[in-house]
Design a protein around this motif. Sequence first.
Motif, PDB file in Angstrom:
ATOM      1  N   ALA A  74       0.830  -1.203   0.000  1.00  0.00           N
ATOM      2  CA  ALA A  74       0.000   0.000   0.000  1.00  0.00           C
ATOM      3  C   ALA A  74       0.866   1.255   0.000  1.00  0.00           C
ATOM      4  CB  ALA A  74      -0.940  -0.007   1.204  1.00  0.00           C
ATOM      5  N   ALA A  75       1.957   1.241   0.762  1.00  0.00           N
ATOM      6  CA  ALA A  75       2.868   2.391   0.785  1.00  0.00           C
ATOM      7  C   ALA A  75       3.541   2.561  -0.580  1.00  0.00           C
ATOM      8  CB  ALA A  75       3.912   2.208   1.877  1.00  0.00           C
ATOM      9  N   GLU A  76       3.944   1.465  -1.192  1.00  0.00           N
ATOM     10  CA  GLU A  76       4.546   1.541  -2.529  1.00  0.00           C
ATOM     11  C   GLU A  76       3.548   2.081  -3.562  1.00  0.00           C
ATOM     12  OE1 GLU A  76       5.968  -2.432  -3.185  1.00  0.00           O
ATOM     13  OE2 GLU A  76       7.825  -2.071  -2.077  1.00  0.00           O
ATOM     14  N   ASP A  77       2.271   1.717  -3.427  1.00  0.00           N
ATOM     15  CA  ASP A  77       1.246   2.237  -4.329  1.00  0.00           C
ATOM     16  C   ASP A  77       1.136   3.755  -4.218  1.00  0.00           C
ATOM     17  OD1 ASP A  77       0.705  -0.311  -5.209  1.00  0.00           O
ATOM     18  OD2 ASP A  77      -1.142  -0.541  -4.034  1.00  0.00           O
ATOM     19  N   VAL A  78       1.217   4.277  -2.996  1.00  0.00           N
ATOM     20  CA  VAL A  78       1.146   5.729  -2.791  1.00  0.00           C
ATOM     21  C   VAL A  78       2.343   6.402  -3.452  1.00  0.00           C
ATOM     22  CG1 VAL A  78       1.220   7.573  -1.062  1.00  0.00           C
ATOM     23  CG2 VAL A  78      -0.217   5.572  -0.673  1.00  0.00           C
ATOM     24  N   VAL A  79       3.536   5.851  -3.253  1.00  0.00           N
ATOM     25  CA  VAL A  79       4.746   6.437  -3.838  1.00  0.00           C
ATOM     26  C   VAL A  79       4.678   6.409  -5.355  1.00  0.00           C
ATOM     27  CG1 VAL A  79       7.254   6.122  -4.084  1.00  0.00           C
ATOM     28  CG2 VAL A  79       6.183   5.933  -1.841  1.00  0.00           C
ATOM     29  N   THR A  80       4.263   5.276  -5.925  1.00  0.00           N
ATOM     30  CA  THR A  80       4.164   5.156  -7.382  1.00  0.00           C
ATOM     31  C   THR A  80       3.153   6.146  -7.946  1.00  0.00           C
ATOM     32  OG1 THR A  80       4.749   2.822  -7.269  1.00  0.00           O
ATOM     33  CG2 THR A  80       3.647   3.566  -9.272  1.00  0.00           C
ATOM     34  N   ALA A  81       1.986   6.243  -7.304  1.00  0.00           N
ATOM     35  CA  ALA A  81       0.952   7.161  -7.782  1.00  0.00           C
ATOM     36  C   ALA A  81       1.441   8.607  -7.704  1.00  0.00           C
ATOM     37  CB  ALA A  81      -0.322   6.982  -6.963  1.00  0.00           C
ATOM     38  N   ALA A  82       2.137   8.961  -6.627  1.00  0.00           N
ATOM     39  CA  ALA A  82       2.657  10.327  -6.495  1.00  0.00           C
ATOM     40  C   ALA A  82       3.700  10.613  -7.570  1.00  0.00           C
ATOM     41  CB  ALA A  82       3.247  10.534  -5.106  1.00  0.00           C
ATOM     42  N   SER A  83       4.555   9.628  -7.854  1.00  0.00           N
ATOM     43  CA  SER A  83       5.576   9.798  -8.897  1.00  0.00           C
ATOM     44  C   SER A  83       4.959   9.936 -10.280  1.00  0.00           C
ATOM     45  CB  SER A  83       6.533   8.604  -8.901  1.00  0.00           C
ATOM     46  OG  SER A  83       7.224   8.520  -7.685  1.00  0.00           O
ATOM     47  N   ASP A  84       3.827   9.273 -10.504  1.00  0.00           N
ATOM     48  CA  ASP A  84       3.150   9.321 -11.799  1.00  0.00           C
ATOM     49  C   ASP A  84       2.227  10.525 -11.926  1.00  0.00           C
ATOM     50  OD1 ASP A  84       4.453   6.997 -12.437  1.00  0.00           O
ATOM     51  OD2 ASP A  84       2.715   5.683 -12.113  1.00  0.00           O
ATOM     52  N   GLY A  85       2.181  11.374 -10.906  1.00  0.00           N
ATOM     53  CA  GLY A  85       1.364  12.584 -10.978  1.00  0.00           C
ATOM     54  C   GLY A  85      -0.121  12.335 -10.750  1.00  0.00           C
ATOM     55  N   ALA A  86      -0.454  11.369  -9.940  1.00  0.00           N
ATOM     56  CA  ALA A  86      -1.865  11.065  -9.666  1.00  0.00           C
ATOM     57  C   ALA A  86      -2.545  12.264  -9.020  1.00  0.00           C
ATOM     58  CB  ALA A  86      -1.967   9.861  -8.738  1.00  0.00           C
ATOM     59  N   GLY A  87      -3.828  12.350  -9.231  1.00  0.00           N
ATOM     60  CA  GLY A  87      -4.610  13.446  -8.668  1.00  0.00           C
ATOM     61  C   GLY A  87      -4.799  13.312  -7.168  1.00  0.00           C
ATOM     62  N   ARG A  88      -5.278  14.385  -6.605  1.00  0.00           N
ATOM     63  CA  ARG A  88      -5.487  14.445  -5.156  1.00  0.00           C
ATOM     64  C   ARG A  88      -6.439  13.357  -4.663  1.00  0.00           C
ATOM     65  NH1 ARG A  88      -6.033  20.115  -2.358  1.00  0.00           N
ATOM     66  NH2 ARG A  88      -5.822  19.429  -0.216  1.00  0.00           N
ATOM     67  N   ALA A  89      -7.533  13.136  -5.402  1.00  0.00           N
ATOM     68  CA  ALA A  89      -8.529  12.139  -4.993  1.00  0.00           C
ATOM     69  C   ALA A  89      -7.923  10.731  -4.995  1.00  0.00           C
ATOM     70  CB  ALA A  89      -9.742  12.199  -5.907  1.00  0.00           C
ATOM     71  N   GLU A  90      -7.134  10.437  -6.020  1.00  0.00           N
ATOM     72  CA  GLU A  90      -6.508   9.118  -6.111  1.00  0.00           C
ATOM     73  C   GLU A  90      -5.499   8.919  -4.979  1.00  0.00           C
ATOM     74  OE1 GLU A  90      -5.463   5.304  -7.630  1.00  0.00           O
ATOM     75  OE2 GLU A  90      -7.213   6.565  -7.823  1.00  0.00           O
ATOM     76  N   LEU A  91      -4.697   9.939  -4.691  1.00  0.00           N
ATOM     77  CA  LEU A  91      -3.730   9.847  -3.601  1.00  0.00           C
ATOM     78  C   LEU A  91      -4.428   9.676  -2.261  1.00  0.00           C
ATOM     79  CD1 LEU A  91      -1.067  12.481  -4.691  1.00  0.00           C
ATOM     80  CD2 LEU A  91      -0.802   9.993  -4.600  1.00  0.00           C
ATOM     81  N   ARG A  92      -5.552  10.380  -2.099  1.00  0.00           N
ATOM     82  CA  ARG A  92      -6.301  10.254  -0.851  1.00  0.00           C
ATOM     83  C   ARG A  92      -6.833   8.832  -0.683  1.00  0.00           C
ATOM     84  NH1 ARG A  92      -8.404  13.083   3.183  1.00  0.00           N
ATOM     85  NH2 ARG A  92     -10.360  12.381   4.099  1.00  0.00           N
ATOM     86  N   ARG A  93      -7.373   8.267  -1.769  1.00  0.00           N
ATOM     87  CA  ARG A  93      -7.908   6.903  -1.712  1.00  0.00           C
ATOM     88  C   ARG A  93      -6.804   5.913  -1.349  1.00  0.00           C
ATOM     89  NH1 ARG A  93      -7.935   2.549  -4.529  1.00  0.00           N
ATOM     90  NH2 ARG A  93      -6.911   3.387  -6.368  1.00  0.00           N
TER      91      ARG A  93
END
Length: 119
Positions: A84-103
Amino acid sequence: MELVTGEAVVPRREEARHCAWCGRRLPDSGRIGRPRRYCAQPCRQRAYERRAAVQRGGLPEDAVVLSSGELADLQDRLFQVRCAAEDVVTAASDGAGRAELRRLAEELVEAARSLERIR
């Protein structure tokens, strides 16, 4: 419980207490006396049995004894938290939106909560 200081009445904040065996949150009892350590009699009994087994086995008083199934479950939940932590890091690196990062962060919190309960 309230604390009176001069003119103002300040409510006393107590941190949430958890069962010493299963980790469930203990209800706020508001009782006077020694605070509860266990949520129910079965948890109190399991804790007693564990203490007795530790004493018989010559292990240190603060030893933690897990069955192989409990250890495997703990390792699985640790793996879920890492993923789950790796998913957050990957999404942040890929420029995910605020809603996706929050989820994803909420999923990480839920995985961590699951990990808090060892037994």
